[in-house]
Write an enzyme that holds these catalytic residues in place. Structure first.
Site, PDB file in Angstrom:
ATOM      1  N   GLY A  50       0.836  -1.202   0.000  1.00 38.06           N
ATOM      2  CA  GLY A  50       0.000   0.000   0.000  1.00 38.06           C
ATOM      3  C   GLY A  50       0.866   1.244   0.000  1.00 38.06           C
ATOM      4  O   GLY A  50       2.096   1.168  -0.033  1.00 38.06           O
ATOM      5  N   GLU A  71       0.978   8.238   3.612  1.00 35.64           N
ATOM      6  CA  GLU A  71       1.240   9.644   3.312  1.00 35.64           C
ATOM      7  C   GLU A  71       2.733   9.899   3.140  1.00 35.64           C
ATOM      8  O   GLU A  71       3.161  10.736   2.358  1.00 35.64           O
ATOM      9  CB  GLU A  71       0.696  10.505   4.461  1.00 35.64           C
ATOM     10  CG  GLU A  71       0.608  11.959   4.085  1.00 35.64           C
ATOM     11  CD  GLU A  71       0.684  12.876   5.299  1.00 35.64           C
ATOM     12  OE1 GLU A  71       0.609  12.394   6.432  1.00 35.64           O
ATOM     13  OE2 GLU A  71       0.844  14.089   5.082  1.00 35.64           O
ATOM     14  N   PHE A  72       3.555   9.104   3.865  1.00 34.75           N
ATOM     15  CA  PHE A  72       4.990   9.384   3.876  1.00 34.75           C
ATOM     16  C   PHE A  72       5.792   8.485   2.949  1.00 34.75           C
ATOM     17  O   PHE A  72       6.958   8.726   2.716  1.00 34.75           O
ATOM     18  CB  PHE A  72       5.527   9.214   5.308  1.00 34.75           C
ATOM     19  CG  PHE A  72       4.957  10.228   6.253  1.00 34.75           C
ATOM     20  CD1 PHE A  72       5.502  11.502   6.318  1.00 34.75           C
ATOM     21  CD2 PHE A  72       3.877   9.932   7.058  1.00 34.75           C
ATOM     22  CE1 PHE A  72       4.983  12.440   7.181  1.00 34.75           C
ATOM     23  CE2 PHE A  72       3.352  10.872   7.922  1.00 34.75           C
ATOM     24  CZ  PHE A  72       3.910  12.144   7.986  1.00 34.75           C
ATOM     25  N   GLY A  73       5.197   7.434   2.470  1.00 33.61           N
ATOM     26  CA  GLY A  73       5.932   6.509   1.604  1.00 33.61           C
ATOM     27  C   GLY A  73       5.199   5.193   1.535  1.00 33.61           C
ATOM     28  O   GLY A  73       4.074   5.063   2.015  1.00 33.61           O
ATOM     29  N   VAL A  88       3.987   1.278   2.016  1.00 36.29           N
ATOM     30  CA  VAL A  88       3.823   0.321   3.115  1.00 36.29           C
ATOM     31  C   VAL A  88       4.113  -1.050   2.511  1.00 36.29           C
ATOM     32  O   VAL A  88       3.579  -1.391   1.456  1.00 36.29           O
ATOM     33  CB  VAL A  88       2.381   0.356   3.676  1.00 36.29           C
ATOM     34  CG1 VAL A  88       2.247  -0.615   4.841  1.00 36.29           C
ATOM     35  CG2 VAL A  88       1.993   1.752   4.102  1.00 36.29           C
ATOM     36  N   ASP A 141      -9.879   9.398  15.036  1.00 29.44           N
ATOM     37  CA  ASP A 141     -10.142   8.945  13.659  1.00 29.44           C
ATOM     38  C   ASP A 141     -10.503   7.462  13.662  1.00 29.44           C
ATOM     39  O   ASP A 141     -10.030   6.691  12.841  1.00 29.44           O
ATOM     40  CB  ASP A 141      -8.913   9.211  12.781  1.00 29.44           C
ATOM     41  CG  ASP A 141      -9.258   9.156  11.292  1.00 29.44           C
ATOM     42  OD1 ASP A 141     -10.461   9.133  10.964  1.00 29.44           O
ATOM     43  OD2 ASP A 141      -8.337   9.125  10.461  1.00 29.44           O
TER      44      ASP A 141
HETATM   45  N1  ADE Z   1      -1.466  -2.061   6.068  1.00 32.54           N
HETATM   46  C1  ADE Z   1      -1.084  -1.121   6.923  1.00 32.54           C
HETATM   47  N2  ADE Z   1      -0.610  -1.692   8.040  1.00 32.54           N
HETATM   48  C2  ADE Z   1      -0.711  -3.020   7.881  1.00 32.54           C
HETATM   49  C3  ADE Z   1      -0.427  -4.123   8.716  1.00 32.54           C
HETATM   50  N3  ADE Z   1       0.082  -3.954   9.901  1.00 32.54           N
HETATM   51  N4  ADE Z   1      -0.670  -5.338   8.239  1.00 32.54           N
HETATM   52  C4  ADE Z   1      -1.197  -5.493   7.010  1.00 32.54           C
HETATM   53  N5  ADE Z   1      -1.498  -4.502   6.198  1.00 32.54           N
HETATM   54  C5  ADE Z   1      -1.261  -3.261   6.630  1.00 32.54           C
END
Ligand code: ADE
Length: 985
Positions: free
Chosen positions: A629, A632-634, A636, A747
């Site tokens: 994914g 906002e910062f980069g 995942v 949030d």
């Molecule tokens: N997306 C953002 N954080 C996550 C996480 N800890 N495990 C799986 N998908 C994610």
């Protein structure tokens, strides 16, 4: 009579031929329902024999028999009458017959046969008795599945065969059928010729006509539905007619038009007092406050007398009225400026778009010598459409009398014909009047009194008579004020509330009148503690202070040095424990004995917070595997984390992309400093951070099922209520932990909950303001804050009052998201409409299949008064009780609403499809055995099923319960419709 007819003659007496029709068949011929002679032809005359007998209802059974098994070279023909094809493209011929086993007849080997042939011939019209076998096309050779023997005859066991053959495509207007016997012993008991159609049906508020399927069984006929009365198309409603006469793949739907709501599959007019302003799948709503609807089917409610709806007001909004006039109009004047100030009207008319207009009149000595003077004066910011309760006037002449009229207006003021009320004040600009007093000082304060003093005006042409001191409680915003007079330039104002801020201003009175008021000064009374016994005590303190002034000065200086100037030093050096203590003193600690949360922003140096709350990970221990994914910062990513002496674990890695500035790095790591303080099974666990090398990373436990909202959307209807409640219980438990720690999430939403492979839900996305920047749902409010409107409590939207109580509101929305499998709260309504409708008392209705107890809890979380909302500890124990006692989850909200009445007990429905067919058609075939085992084996009984029954027979998944119940309702329709059309058995 030939050989075999002796056997048949008595055998067919007493046979009951079941006469039935299915609703997706159109019968072209049924020999069992022909009352008179059939009139079929036989060739030669001594071949087939026609026998007509009566059944127990005295209806004829037309049977054709032939049994010339002893004679060779048989060629006996039986020909039907001409049969009209009607709309058929493909016809079905169903034959019922018995056939004698040749082995059971002695001396017939070589001549006896066990089959016969079926033929047809297409003709546009009947051609009487002419019969040429060569014109006929063979359909098939018909053999018996079961033939009977002499023994069967003795036992009177009847082995009736049923064979069906398809013929098509047919092109001419009609056809004949012919049966060729070549030496068998046959009794043709019935012939039924039919074609298939998809029958008229109602689905998704659209009607679909009788439709004949295509001949080619692999292609479907697409049929567009027509919306029923008072409904309109949303997505073109379509069904596909399959070769077997079954409707397949419903697409699109109609929705009830404005003024109408869906009740039991039809669109019913809204009752008086209710309205529906938009076409759609929504119910009629009660008229908003101050509006009414008299007739049925209202699309909008009319405003009560004296109330109005502005052009842009949505129909959902209450009717409103013009505001009352402004209050407490005052002025302050110096040589060049005149400042008018007033308080907002006591009645805003129910609207927020309040503005003010100022009108100026300059009057001569006689009262009727007034003229308008806006053009002579300058108004700052402007004279009309003011949004603040103040205006500054310049360019006025000295020695003039101005009357200012202030009018309050709102969006419906122009619609009202009532004369407008104004607040007026007359100001004399005669410069000979008294002057303003100097600055007002607080001499001392006690819990109930404040002592003030001020400088006398420097120049006064006339002697000062006295001073008027006006004051009011700051919180009350001038709703009411008090005043007192004093001859000296000082006063002790008593009768005040402890620890309360007051606003003071003073004006001078001379024989020439009043001066303008001084600017406002705000002072606070002291707390109501026993260490300050009374006002007199306070005076004593001051006297003592005056006597020992020097000593006090020294003490004060020392005190200031320690607490004030040196505060930065202490702030930087404070540990988290000190900070907790400070928080406690500031009243932030919600739960004694439990570790509390420390805001990383209270650290002068944010790196210190990172050190204190997170573990530095050596990047060589991390293996990044996939990008999952974008934050906002980069990116995942998912990957693995090795820890010496421990099993490698799956992790999610948030990265900070290159080119960041220090502030972005700090904001990025802020979330880790927050998360690192938590340790709870329903809070996402921080494994550590990488800050000493690039890229900077935050490493957290991996949650296999990602975020809760998309997870639920992907698995719509897949979970039992208990599973859903289990998820909600986990979230509530995590939130209880956070609120006990004194952390307010701000949030909380399903998109910010992560789900692991065991369906455990964990709260994630920490970081307050940053989180909201990151959240695509967060929108800017009028006060400039960025807030996820649909999830946020009204007080947090209106004046940023975020608390665990506002988190409880958001939790209620998460409950709704979970129970509706990820539906968007308030659907497609705009943020503005959401705010207005909440203000007007509207709350989200229960999602389909939602237990009453859960919707009640949601409504509890959505109480306007935040102190009335449940605490997370209450929510957890409530959910625990539901889980321990699952029967409490059985009543569903829709059970309490009026379900369509079940058809009457004794209704006799045609068996037009089986329960199995019906379950197949709604893709619920897996429950056939549940239905059968529970005795729901006729459509008639299924049509009377309630949601309770569906659950009781073992359908556990809510989605499946929902699908079955809604299909039961459709079924009721179909059955009723059939009944109306008179299709009785
Ligand atoms: N997306 C953002 N954080 C996550 C996480 N800890 N495990 C799986 N998908 C994610």
């Amino acid at each position: 009579m030939s050989f075999g007819n002796r056997f048949f003659a008595s055998l067919f007496l007493g046979i009951t031929i079941s006469r039935f029709s299915r609703c997706n068949q159109v019968v072209l011929l049924d020999t069992t329902s022909v009352l008179g002679e059939l009139g079929w032809k036989t060739y030669p005359i001594n071949g087939w024999d026609a026998i007509t007998e009566m059944d127990e209802h005295n209806r004829p059974i037309h049977t054709f028999q032939v049994c010339n098994v002893m004679e060779p070279n048989q060629n006996n023909w039986l020909r039907s009458n001409w049969i009209s094809r009607q709309a058929a493209q493909k016809i079905y011929v169903e034959l019922r017959f018995t056939l004698r086993d040749c082995n059971s007849i002695p001396w017939v080997s070589g001549t006896c046969k066990e089959t016969f042939n079926l033929f047809y011939h297409e003709m546009d019209e009947a051609h009487g008795v002419k019969f040429k076998p060569s014109q006929y096309t063979k359909i098939d050779t018909i053999a018996a599945d079961e033939s009977f023997t002499q023994m069967d005859l003795g036992d009177r066991i009847l082995k009736l065969n049923t064979e069906v053959r398809e013929v098509g495509p047919m092109t001419k207007k009609g056809f004949y059928l012919a049966f060729q016997d070549i030496g068998a012993c046959i009794a043709l008991v019935s012939v039924r010729v039919y074609y298939k159609k998809c029958p008229f049906t109602l689905m998704n508020l659209a009607s679909f006509p009788d439709t004949v399927p295509r001949v080619d069984s692999s292609s479907l006929v697409e049929v567009r539905g027509a919306c029923i009365d008072h409904a309109e198309e949303r997505d073109t409603p379509k069904l596909f007619c399959g070769a077997d006469g079954d409707w397949l793949v419903p697409l699109g739907r109609c929705v009830c038009s404005i003024g109408y709501e869906e009740i039991d599959g039809s669109c019913v007019a809204c009752r008086p007092g209710f309205y529906k302003a938009y076409a759609g799948n929504i119910k009629c709503s009660k008229c908003p406050p101050h509006s009414l609807s008299y007739g049925e089917g209202a699309s909008i409610c009319r405003c009560e007398k004296g109330f109005y709806r502005a052009e842009k007001d949505p129909p959902t909004m209450a009717c409103t009225r013009p505001p009352s006039p402004p209050r407490n109009l005052m002025f302050n004047m110096n040589d060049t400026c005149l400042m008018l100030e007033w308080s907002p009207p006591s009645d805003t008319g129910g609207r927020r778009d309040l503005t003010y207009n100022v009108q100026c009149k300059r009057c001569g000595p006689a009262p009727n010598q007034c003229q308008l003077c806006e053009d002579e004066l300058r108004f700052l910011p402007r004279p009309l459409g003011l949004t603040n309760a103040t205006v500054t006037v310049t360019d006025f002449s000295s020695h003039a009398n101005y009357t200012f009229e202030i009018e309050s207006l709102n969006g419906v003021s122009d619609l009202s014909s009532f004369p407008r009320q104004v607040a007026a004040i007359t100001v004399s600009t005669d410069q000979g009047g008294p002057s303003l007093v100097g600055a007002i000082k607080k001499d001392w304060a006690s819990p109930n009194s404040i002592a003030l003093s001020w400088q006398q005006p420097e120049e006064t042409t006339l002697p000062i008579i006295d001073y008027e001191v006006k004051y009011y409680e700051k919180e009350q915003e001038q709703l009411s004020y008090s005043s007192t007079r004093t001859r000296a330039p000082s006063v002790i104002v008593s009768g005040l509330k402890p620890a309360t801020w007051y606003v003071f201003n003073v004006r001078t009175r001379t024989a020439g009148g009043y001066s303008a008021y001084s600017p406002k000064y705000e002072y606070q009374t002291t707390g109501d503690s026993s260490d300050i016994a009374s006002d007199q005590g306070q005076v004593l303190v001051i006297v003592t202070a005056a006597v020992g002034g020097f000593t006090l000065l020294v003490i004060l200086t020392l005190f200031l040095l320690i607490t004030g100037r040196c505060q930065w030093y202490f702030k930087a050096k404070m540990t988290s424990e000190d900070k907790r203590r400070t928080d406690y003193q500031n009243g932030h600690v919600p739960f004694p004995g439990i570790k509390t949360y420390v805001d990383p922003d209270t650290y002068e140096d944010p790196t210190q917070a990172i050190h204190e709350f997170t573990k530095e990970i050596d990047p060589s221990r991390i293996r990044i595997e996939r990008v999952i994914g974008a934050g906002e910062f980069g990116e995942v990513c998912s990957g693995r984390l090795r820890t010496p002496g421990k099993k490698e674990i799956a992790v999610a890695i948030k990265t900070l992309k290159g080119g960041y500035v220090e502030r972005q790095r700090r904001d990025f790591l802020r979330e880790a400093s927050i998360m690192g303080q938590f340790d709870h099974p329903n809070i996402i666990r921080l494994e550590g951070v990488v800050t000493k090398s690039r890229p900077v990373m935050i490493v957290v436990e991996y949650m296999e099922n990602g975020s809760l909202d998309s997870f639920l959307r992907q698995h719509d209807g897949h979970f039992t209520v208990i599973q859903l409640v289990g998820m909600l219980r986990g979230i509530a438990s995590g939130m209880k932990y956070l609120s006990d720690m004194g952390y307010v999430h701000r949030d909380l939403a399903a998109r910010n909950i992560l789900v692991n492979s065991n369906l455990v839900c964990k709260v994630s996305d920490f970081g307050l303001s940053r989180v909201l920047e990151d959240d695509p749902e967060a929108a800017y409010t009028t006060t400039g804050g960025k807030i996820p409107i649909r999830w946020t409590a009204p007080e947090a939207i209106a004046y940023r009052k975020f608390s665990s109580a506002s988190d409880a509101w958001s939790y209620g929305i998460v409950m709704w998201e979970v129970m509706s499998y990820g539906e968007r709260p308030y659907w497609e309504m705009s943020n503005q409409d959401v705010i207005l409708s909440i203000e007007e008392g509207y709350r989200l209705p229960a999602p389909m299949g939602c237990p009453v107890a859960l919707h009640q809890l949601m409504l509890h979380c959505w109480q306007k008064e935040r102190n009335h909302r449940p605490k997370f500890v209450d929510i957890v124990s409530f959910l625990d009780k539901l889980i321990r006692n699952p029967s409490s989850l059985l009543p569903l909200v829709e059970d309490l609403q009026s379900l369509p009445e079940s058809p009457a007990e004794d209704m006799d429905y045609p068996m037009f499809v089986s329960v199995g067919d019906w379950l197949d058609s709604i893709k619920m075939s897996q429950y056939k055995s549940n239905f059968m085992a529970a005795g729901f084996n006729t459509l008639d009984s299924v049509a009377r099923m309630s949601i309770e029954d569906v659950r009781r027979i073992g359908v556990e998944l809510i989605g499946h319960q929902r699908r079955i119940v809604s299909s039961v309702q459709t079924l009721q329709f179909q059955l009723l419709h059939e009944q109306e059309k008179g299709f009785h058995v």
